[in-house]
Write a protein that holds these residues in place. Structure first.
Motif, PDB file in Angstrom:
ATOM      1  N   MET A   1       0.819  -1.191   0.000  1.00 15.63           N
ATOM      2  CA  MET A   1       0.000   0.000   0.000  1.00 15.63           C
ATOM      3  C   MET A   1       0.866   1.258   0.000  1.00 15.63           C
ATOM      4  N   LYS A   2       2.080   1.149   0.568  1.00 14.85           N
ATOM      5  CA  LYS A   2       2.983   2.291   0.565  1.00 14.85           C
ATOM      6  C   LYS A   2       3.334   2.715  -0.850  1.00 14.85           C
ATOM      7  N   ARG A   3       3.359   1.749  -1.755  1.00 10.58           N
ATOM      8  CA  ARG A   3       3.745   2.037  -3.129  1.00 10.58           C
ATOM      9  C   ARG A   3       2.812   3.054  -3.784  1.00 10.58           C
ATOM     10  N   LEU A   4       1.562   3.131  -3.333  1.00 12.94           N
ATOM     11  CA  LEU A   4       0.597   4.048  -3.935  1.00 12.94           C
ATOM     12  C   LEU A   4       0.757   5.479  -3.450  1.00 12.94           C
ATOM     13  N   TRP A   5       1.725   5.745  -2.557  1.00 15.34           N
ATOM     14  CA  TRP A   5       1.939   7.097  -2.064  1.00 15.34           C
ATOM     15  C   TRP A   5       3.336   7.615  -2.381  1.00 15.34           C
ATOM     16  N   THR A   6       3.966   7.051  -3.395  1.00 12.43           N
ATOM     17  CA  THR A   6       5.239   7.586  -3.865  1.00 12.43           C
ATOM     18  C   THR A   6       4.947   8.862  -4.662  1.00 12.43           C
ATOM     19  N   PRO A   7       5.936   9.698  -4.893  1.00 14.79           N
ATOM     20  CA  PRO A   7       5.676  10.931  -5.657  1.00 14.79           C
ATOM     21  C   PRO A   7       5.057  10.674  -7.036  1.00 14.79           C
ATOM     22  N   ALA A   8       5.481   9.611  -7.700  1.00 20.88           N
ATOM     23  CA  ALA A   8       4.917   9.307  -9.021  1.00 20.88           C
ATOM     24  C   ALA A   8       3.439   8.952  -8.907  1.00 20.88           C
TER      25      ALA A   8
END
Length: 161
Positions: A1-8
């Protein structure tokens, strides 16, 4: 789920919201133009919300793909298979149940979620050539190319044939 809050991903989320709001606003604008007598605007009034729905569909698909990638990458146990019905690992030395995915070392390149990547066969069309007969146009073109190769400074208009 952390992956969905990267700058990209934050940029993707913002772009999705901006596009959906803009497309729905354009649809509302076309409805107001159509109500004032512009009949062509009725088609656009239905088209803009469809565009907004497409943006949401693509965004949702990318989110699911990213989350699926997280789930596949979260299980680092090489070769250990869990029984889908119980969630328990099979006993050591036991064959995997029928229909279970192959161990990671046995999976072909490009496998996703235990299923091998399906690739379509490449078909090359073959043109039938008459037995022993040479195509006249092909022979003339080959002669032209050999002449150009033999005369590097010549222009195509200088060809004697």
């Amino acid at each position: 789920m952390k992956r969905l809050w990267t700058p990209a991903w934050v940029v993707r989320h913002v772009a999705m919201v901006v596009l959906v709001v803009a497309f729905l606003a354009l649809g509302w604008w076309q409805i107001s133009r159509a109500a004032s007598g512009n009949t062509l605007s009725w088609a656009y009034a239905f088209e803009w919300p469809i565009f907004a729905g497409f943006v949401v569909f693509v965004w949702w698909r990318e989110v699911r793909l990213a989350l699926r990638g997280d789930a596949a990458g979260a299980d680092p146990s090489a070769g250990a298979l869990a029984d889908p019905s119980t969630g328990a690992d099979p006993p050591t030395g036991a064959d995997p149940p029928t229909g279970a995915p192959a161990p990671a070392s046995d999976q072909p390149t490009g496998a996703v979620d235990g299923r091998p990547a399906v690739r379509r066969p490449v078909r090359a069309a073959r043109v039938a050539v008459a037995d022993g007969a040479e195509d006249g146009e092909l022979a003339a073109y080959n002669h032209y190319l050999s002449w150009l190769n033999a005369n590097p400074g010549a222009k195509p208009g200088d060809y004697p044939g």
